[in-house]
Design a protein around this motif. Structure first.
Motif, PDB file in Angstrom:
ATOM      1  N   PRO A  15      -7.112  -5.086   1.661  1.00  8.47           N
ATOM      2  CA  PRO A  15      -6.916  -3.768   2.285  1.00  8.47           C
ATOM      3  C   PRO A  15      -6.004  -2.834   1.479  1.00  8.47           C
ATOM      4  O   PRO A  15      -6.289  -1.637   1.396  1.00  8.47           O
ATOM      5  CB  PRO A  15      -6.276  -4.125   3.633  1.00  8.47           C
ATOM      6  N   ILE A  16      -4.951  -3.368   0.857  1.00  7.61           N
ATOM      7  CA  ILE A  16      -4.023  -2.489   0.124  1.00  7.61           C
ATOM      8  C   ILE A  16      -4.721  -1.880  -1.090  1.00  7.61           C
ATOM      9  O   ILE A  16      -4.647  -0.673  -1.333  1.00  7.61           O
ATOM     10  CB  ILE A  16      -2.768  -3.279  -0.320  1.00  7.61           C
ATOM     11  N   LEU A  17      -5.419  -2.734  -1.854  1.00 11.59           N
ATOM     12  CA  LEU A  17      -6.129  -2.221  -3.039  1.00 11.59           C
ATOM     13  C   LEU A  17      -7.211  -1.211  -2.634  1.00 11.59           C
ATOM     14  O   LEU A  17      -7.356  -0.155  -3.271  1.00 11.59           O
ATOM     15  CB  LEU A  17      -6.751  -3.390  -3.807  1.00 11.59           C
ATOM     16  N   LEU A  18      -7.931  -1.532  -1.531  1.00 11.76           N
ATOM     17  CA  LEU A  18      -8.981  -0.619  -1.065  1.00 11.76           C
ATOM     18  C   LEU A  18      -8.394   0.735  -0.677  1.00 11.76           C
ATOM     19  O   LEU A  18      -8.973   1.780  -0.967  1.00 11.76           O
ATOM     20  CB  LEU A  18      -9.704  -1.220   0.140  1.00 11.76           C
ATOM     21  N   SER A  19      -7.211   0.725   0.000  1.00 14.11           N
ATOM     22  CA  SER A  19      -6.573   1.988   0.398  1.00 14.11           C
ATOM     23  C   SER A  19      -6.245   2.814  -0.828  1.00 14.11           C
ATOM     24  O   SER A  19      -6.519   4.026  -0.871  1.00 14.11           O
ATOM     25  CB  SER A  19      -5.284   1.729   1.171  1.00 14.11           C
ATOM     26  N   LEU A  20      -5.648   2.164  -1.834  1.00 18.84           N
ATOM     27  CA  LEU A  20      -5.288   2.867  -3.064  1.00 18.84           C
ATOM     28  C   LEU A  20      -6.517   3.478  -3.726  1.00 18.84           C
ATOM     29  O   LEU A  20      -6.525   4.650  -4.116  1.00 18.84           O
ATOM     30  CB  LEU A  20      -4.628   1.898  -4.052  1.00 18.84           C
TER      31      LEU A  20
END
Lengths: 155, 155
Positions: free
Chosen positions: B77-82
């Motif tokens: 989720p963090i990488l996708l948000s970025l």
């Protein structure tokens, strides 16, 4: 389905739609009342695109008022899909229109001295209209993201 | 989390990123090689914006190659948000740049006869560069929607 800020059939959604309609209408008014706007196709396209956005937002504002009065839920997947596609198409057209007008405006003001030389052009009104168009597009972009987010989290 | 066409770390994602990089780079090359592009700020902004998009897409293409070689999943989720935020910011800047350049181009070709009168301006190259920029933006828009869709369906 989650209830987000700006969902259709909620007061926040109605507020967003009213804002979009108001700024798009004001943008059309400012551009159409400026002398010499027909010098550039981009300015005419801005009027057409903002007119479309104003109609779209007015229609959805009426839908929101209807849903609020009758306390009906509007979040069915089919309706959400329609609204999401409509919102995205309108917002891409609006951003395109506002950007192309801004490009022409910068050419008139910064790159050439057309605004200083030709006193018949109401460059201030062009600028106000473009600024209003960007505000209207920003409000529409918020609606589009909310719509897309709700649609994606349906299933 | 669903696996969609164009997800990060998949071959289709790498294909999209390569296409974005190729078209954005070609757009920069065409515009920078056209004589007289500095006549308009919009054309200079197109070079800057397409340059940024080429760098962004090249970086993500390298990330995809890394993930494909090591067979690692990139869908946190963090990488996708970025990636989603970066994709959206880049695609809005790209659409703005391509539209503003198109507005100026139409002013030169249709509204005034500047392209016919001033033979030093390479208007054909401007047009090619703008068309390439729109193709690059379209490919980036697909990536952005996929990223947003995956992010929204995480939770």
């Amino acid at each position: 389905m989650k209830e987000l800020f700006g969902s259709p059939g909620k007061a926040s959604g109605l507020l967003l739609r009213t804002g979009q309609f108001f700024f798009a209408g004001a943008s059309v008014g400012a551009m159409a009342s400026a002398a010499g706007f027909s010098i550039s196709t981009a300015f005419c396209y801005l009027i057409a695109s903002m007119g479309l956005q104003a109609l779209w937002s007015l229609g959805l504002a009426c839908l929101d008022i209807h849903a609020l009065r009758l306390k009906r839920r509007l979040q069915t997947p089919i309706l959400l899909s329609l609204l999401a596609v409509g919102d995205w198409v309108t917002s891409i057209l609006s951003l395109g229109a506002a950007s192309s007008s801004a490009g022409v405006m910068i050419l008139f003001v910064v790159d050439s001295d057309l605004c200083k030389r030709d006193r018949k052009l109401e460059c201030n009104m062009f600028g106000i209209s473009i600024a209003l168009a960007f505000i209207s597009w920003f409000l529409l972009a918020i609606s589009s993201y909310v719509m897309m987010w709700m649609l994606a989290s349906v299933d």
